[in-house]
Write a protein that holds these residues in place. Structure first.
Motif, PDB file in Angstrom:
ATOM      1  N   SER A 158       0.826  -1.197   0.000  1.00 21.84           N
ATOM      2  CA  SER A 158       0.000   0.000   0.000  1.00 21.84           C
ATOM      3  C   SER A 158       0.861   1.247   0.000  1.00 21.84           C
ATOM      4  N   SER A 159       0.465   2.221  -0.819  1.00 15.70           N
ATOM      5  CA  SER A 159       1.199   3.488  -0.839  1.00 15.70           C
ATOM      6  C   SER A 159       0.920   4.301   0.411  1.00 15.70           C
ATOM      7  N   SER A 160      -0.334   4.369   0.824  1.00 16.24           N
ATOM      8  CA  SER A 160      -0.687   5.177   1.997  1.00 16.24           C
ATOM      9  C   SER A 160      -0.359   4.469   3.302  1.00 16.24           C
ATOM     10  N   HIS A 161      -0.361   3.126   3.288  1.00 20.26           N
ATOM     11  CA  HIS A 161      -0.187   2.375   4.531  1.00 20.26           C
ATOM     12  C   HIS A 161       1.190   1.719   4.672  1.00 20.26           C
ATOM     13  N   THR A 162       1.926   1.574   3.576  1.00 20.66           N
ATOM     14  CA  THR A 162       3.283   1.024   3.639  1.00 20.66           C
ATOM     15  C   THR A 162       4.308   2.100   3.295  1.00 20.66           C
ATOM     16  N   VAL A 163       4.172   2.666   2.087  1.00 17.81           N
ATOM     17  CA  VAL A 163       5.126   3.668   1.619  1.00 17.81           C
ATOM     18  C   VAL A 163       5.061   4.938   2.475  1.00 17.81           C
ATOM     19  N   GLY A 164       3.848   5.423   2.752  1.00 12.34           N
ATOM     20  CA  GLY A 164       3.706   6.632   3.555  1.00 12.34           C
ATOM     21  C   GLY A 164       4.333   6.501   4.937  1.00 12.34           C
ATOM     22  N   PRO A 165       3.969   5.465   5.712  1.00 10.45           N
ATOM     23  CA  PRO A 165       4.607   5.279   7.015  1.00 10.45           C
ATOM     24  C   PRO A 165       6.120   5.089   6.925  1.00 10.45           C
ATOM     25  N   MET A 166       6.610   4.429   5.868  1.00 10.87           N
ATOM     26  CA  MET A 166       8.058   4.290   5.716  1.00 10.87           C
ATOM     27  C   MET A 166       8.707   5.658   5.544  1.00 10.87           C
ATOM     28  N   ARG A 167       8.114   6.477   4.692  1.00 10.44           N
ATOM     29  CA  ARG A 167       8.667   7.809   4.475  1.00 10.44           C
ATOM     30  C   ARG A 167       8.583   8.653   5.742  1.00 10.44           C
ATOM     31  N   ALA A 168       7.463   8.547   6.469  1.00  7.88           N
ATOM     32  CA  ALA A 168       7.312   9.321   7.698  1.00  7.88           C
ATOM     33  C   ALA A 168       8.330   8.894   8.747  1.00  7.88           C
TER      34      ALA A 168
ATOM     35  N   GLY B 129      -2.258  -5.893   7.756  1.00  9.04           N
ATOM     36  CA  GLY B 129      -2.546  -6.399   6.420  1.00  9.04           C
ATOM     37  C   GLY B 129      -1.963  -5.539   5.321  1.00  9.04           C
ATOM     38  N   HIS B 130      -1.821  -4.251   5.588  1.00  4.11           N
ATOM     39  CA  HIS B 130      -1.279  -3.320   4.600  1.00  4.11           C
ATOM     40  C   HIS B 130       0.232  -3.110   4.745  1.00  4.11           C
ATOM     41  N   GLY B 131       0.874  -3.829   5.632  1.00  8.72           N
ATOM     42  CA  GLY B 131       2.320  -3.721   5.754  1.00  8.72           C
ATOM     43  C   GLY B 131       2.804  -2.469   6.456  1.00  8.72           C
ATOM     44  N   THR B 132       1.934  -1.839   7.266  1.00  8.14           N
ATOM     45  CA  THR B 132       2.333  -0.616   7.955  1.00  8.14           C
ATOM     46  C   THR B 132       3.464  -0.866   8.938  1.00  8.14           C
ATOM     47  N   ASP B 133       3.381  -1.976   9.666  1.00  5.61           N
ATOM     48  CA  ASP B 133       4.432  -2.287  10.644  1.00  5.61           C
ATOM     49  C   ASP B 133       5.786  -2.428   9.963  1.00  5.61           C
ATOM     50  N   LYS B 134       5.811  -3.153   8.846  1.00  6.90           N
ATOM     51  CA  LYS B 134       7.052  -3.320   8.094  1.00  6.90           C
ATOM     52  C   LYS B 134       7.562  -1.978   7.587  1.00  6.90           C
ATOM     53  N   GLY B 135       6.658  -1.153   7.068  1.00  5.33           N
ATOM     54  CA  GLY B 135       7.056   0.145   6.542  1.00  5.33           C
ATOM     55  C   GLY B 135       7.701   1.024   7.596  1.00  5.33           C
ATOM     56  N   VAL B 136       7.122   1.049   8.800  1.00  5.73           N
ATOM     57  CA  VAL B 136       7.670   1.862   9.885  1.00  5.73           C
ATOM     58  C   VAL B 136       9.087   1.412  10.239  1.00  5.73           C
ATOM     59  N   LEU B 137       9.277   0.106  10.386  1.00  5.20           N
ATOM     60  CA  LEU B 137      10.592  -0.410  10.758  1.00  5.20           C
ATOM     61  C   LEU B 137      11.637  -0.091   9.690  1.00  5.20           C
ATOM     62  N   LEU B 138      11.283  -0.292   8.434  1.00  9.77           N
ATOM     63  CA  LEU B 138      12.227  -0.013   7.364  1.00  9.77           C
ATOM     64  C   LEU B 138      12.579   1.466   7.302  1.00  9.77           C
ATOM     65  N   GLY B 139      11.588   2.329   7.535  1.00 11.02           N
ATOM     66  CA  GLY B 139      11.856   3.761   7.529  1.00 11.02           C
ATOM     67  C   GLY B 139      12.766   4.190   8.659  1.00 11.02           C
ATOM     68  N   LEU B 140      12.537   3.653   9.845  1.00 13.85           N
ATOM     69  CA  LEU B 140      13.399   3.979  10.973  1.00 13.85           C
ATOM     70  C   LEU B 140      14.831   3.503  10.731  1.00 13.85           C
ATOM     71  N   LEU B 141      14.964   2.393  10.025  1.00 13.96           N
ATOM     72  CA  LEU B 141      16.299   1.904   9.681  1.00 13.96           C
ATOM     73  C   LEU B 141      16.993   2.812   8.666  1.00 13.96           C
ATOM     74  N   GLY B 142      16.199   3.649   7.991  1.00 13.54           N
ATOM     75  CA  GLY B 142      16.768   4.587   7.021  1.00 13.54           C
ATOM     76  C   GLY B 142      16.543   4.220   5.576  1.00 13.54           C
ATOM     77  N   TYR B 143      15.740   3.195   5.323  1.00 16.94           N
ATOM     78  CA  TYR B 143      15.485   2.776   3.948  1.00 16.94           C
ATOM     79  C   TYR B 143      14.431   3.675   3.298  1.00 16.94           C
ATOM     80  N   ALA B 144      14.606   3.900   1.995  1.00 14.94           N
ATOM     81  CA  ALA B 144      13.630   4.652   1.209  1.00 14.94           C
ATOM     82  C   ALA B 144      12.844   3.673   0.341  1.00 14.94           C
ATOM     83  N   PRO B 145      11.572   3.982   0.049  1.00 17.92           N
ATOM     84  CA  PRO B 145      10.728   3.038  -0.695  1.00 17.92           C
ATOM     85  C   PRO B 145      11.269   2.668  -2.071  1.00 17.92           C
ATOM     86  N   ASP B 146      11.945   3.592  -2.737  1.00 13.95           N
ATOM     87  CA  ASP B 146      12.378   3.320  -4.100  1.00 13.95           C
ATOM     88  C   ASP B 146      13.675   2.531  -4.180  1.00 13.95           C
TER      89      ASP B 146
END
Length: 466
Positions: free
Chosen positions: A16-26, A60-77
């Motif tokens: 999800s862009s709003s639920h995975t990518v967005g939280p990762m970026r935030a 279900g939308h991968g928000t938890d994964k997105g948050v962890l990856l973002g805190l680690l410093g990863y970008a979605p692209d």
């Protein structure tokens, strides 16, 4: 606010862009804020809280994964999706996380990644709050972010003037479809030409075209992976527990094994359009790399229609790349209109803001690539949305699978048909694109919240009950 075509087409990961990518970026923005203000060394623990739709469908939308990856410093692209699972497993095991791969702090998945199912922030259905604590558990800094659709993230309280200045800096700023068409008529430009002029505010023409072709390349790769080409993981079942079988690879085998049979079926092209869309959205559901177009939940429609254009529309081979650039620039202009005047967030306006907008964008892009007039292009975009009005967002189990995958196939077919209808006309029609965008916005406002990406209504409830 969308300013550039590259705000609409962003390379990210599923589902999800709003639920995975967005939280990762935030999450990445928050960690970078700590770094920028020399607060990393003071930080002993961080907490991430998800509200509203993010809390209801977060797992279900991968928000938890997105948050962890973002805190680690990863970008979605650029996140190496094939190799990061071991890092996520280590966080769960050690209950610690290394912010930006620089500062290790305490982080309990149970206590520091909280999905609030009954609370929402006042500013938006997709709200987040990140907090950093020192060794005495005092708050060092706390920031709120909003994931407003398509991977866009807004910092609550942020000065919006830089975005507004960027919007006004372009050569031909427009707020609605009428302004867009009027400027094009006055300057004797196509919509794609106007968008190219605006994009030159930030990039050279060669850079713009190269990046658009890179977007197309990522879309092509996603389709190939979904079809099982050089991807052994394209079979079996999608993650999440619904036991949804991946179909694209088998469908691809069927269509290529007896290609001659398609000559007897005038509608066989539809099978290919369906395949392209399903392939992308199965990759998205599996957490693969996709192009947000304008969201992940609707990521299959633009690539499917672009593949249709490249493979089934008679073209001069030397002009195909130019047609693809025209397609994406035009689709981007239409997406900007929706972003400016309504929403592309399923949590805000339902799936009409995702699949509906993608259908409208793809219809306009296809009409433009086939040489349609600006009036015909606007008509195609209007048709694409008019017949998606009221579309709810009701993901079963909070997963971007049912009805999302097939809904992309239906949206792609609608987009092709919308372009064909518009190109058979002269561009004159009763309902304007501005009217249908306003209607979509108003319909979304009237829609009950349970039908807006909460998994509390529609198929998400009735399928389980059955």
């Amino acid at each position: 606010m969308a300013v550039s075509v590259f705000d609409l087409f962003k390379i990210g990961i599923g589902p999800s862009s709003s639920h995975t990518v967005g939280p990762m970026r935030a999450a990445k923005m928050f960690a970078e804020h700590l770094q920028k203000h020399d607060l990393l060394s003071e930080t002993s623990r961080v907490r991430a809280q998800m509200y509203g739709s993010l809390g209801l469908t977060g797992v279900g939308h991968g928000t938890d994964k997105g948050v962890l990856l973002g805190l680690l410093g990863y970008a979605p692209d650029t996140v190496p999706i094939e190799t990061v699972q071991s890092e996520l497993d280590t966080i769960a095991l050690d209950q610690r996380i290394c912010l930006l791969h620089e500062r290790e702090v305490a982080f309990s998945l149970k206590h520091d990644l909280i999905l609030h199912r009954r609370q929402a922030l006042a500013e938006h259905p997709n709200g987040m709050k990140f907090t950093a604590y020192d060794t005495a558990d005092n708050v060092i800094v706390e920031k709120k972010y909003l994931s407003v659709g398509g991977g866009f993230v807004v910092t609550v309280g942020m000065d919006a003037s830089p975005v507004l200045d960027a919007f006004n800096d372009v050569q031909y700023p427009f707020q609605n479809a009428k302004e867009l068409l009027d400027i094009c008529a006055r300057e004797n430009l196509t919509i794609a030409q106007l968008m190219l002029a605006n994009e030159r505010t930030w990039r050279s023409e060669d850079e713009i075209k190269a990046e658009l072709m890179n977007i197309w390349h990522v879309m092509q790769t996603c389709v190939k992976r979904g079809c099982g080409i050089d991807n052994p993981d394209a079979t079996g079942y999608l993650p999440g527990g619904l036991n949804v079988k991946r179909r694209a690879a088998e469908l691809y085998t069927q269509l290529t094994k007896h290609a001659e049979r398609s000559l007897a079926d005038p509608l066989s092209v539809m099978d290919w359009v369906n395949l392209y869309a399903i392939a992308v959205n199965e990759e998205n559901a599996a957490g693969g790399r996709v192009v947000t177009a304008p969201t992940n939940g609707a990521a299959g429609i633009v690539p499917a229609v672009l593949h249709y254009y490249e493979r089934f529309v008679p073209n001069n081979p030397n002009a195909i790349d130019a047609g693809i650039v025209t397609f994406l620039l035009t689709a981007g202009a239409i997406g900007i209109l929706y972003k400016l005047n309504a929403s592309i967030s399923g949590a805000e306006v339902g799936c009409q803001g995702e699949v509906g907008v993608a259908c409208s964008m793809a219809a306009a892009g296809l009409a433009a690539a086939q040489g349609g007039t600006n009036a015909q292009i606007e008509n195609a975009a209007e048709i694409g949305m008019e017949h998606n009005l009221g579309l709810t967002c009701d993901p079963v189990g909070g997963l971007v699978q049912i009805p999302c995958i097939e809904r992309n196939a239906m949206g792609a077919i609608k987009a092709v048909n919308a372009a064909r209808i518009a190109l058979r006309g002269d561009g004159v029609h009763h309902v304007s694109l501005d009217m249908v965008i306003k209607t979509m916005r108003d319909t979304g406002a009237d829609m009950k919240s349970k039908y807006k990406e909460t998994a509390k209504g529609g198929l998400a409830v009735n399928m389980v009950e059955c």
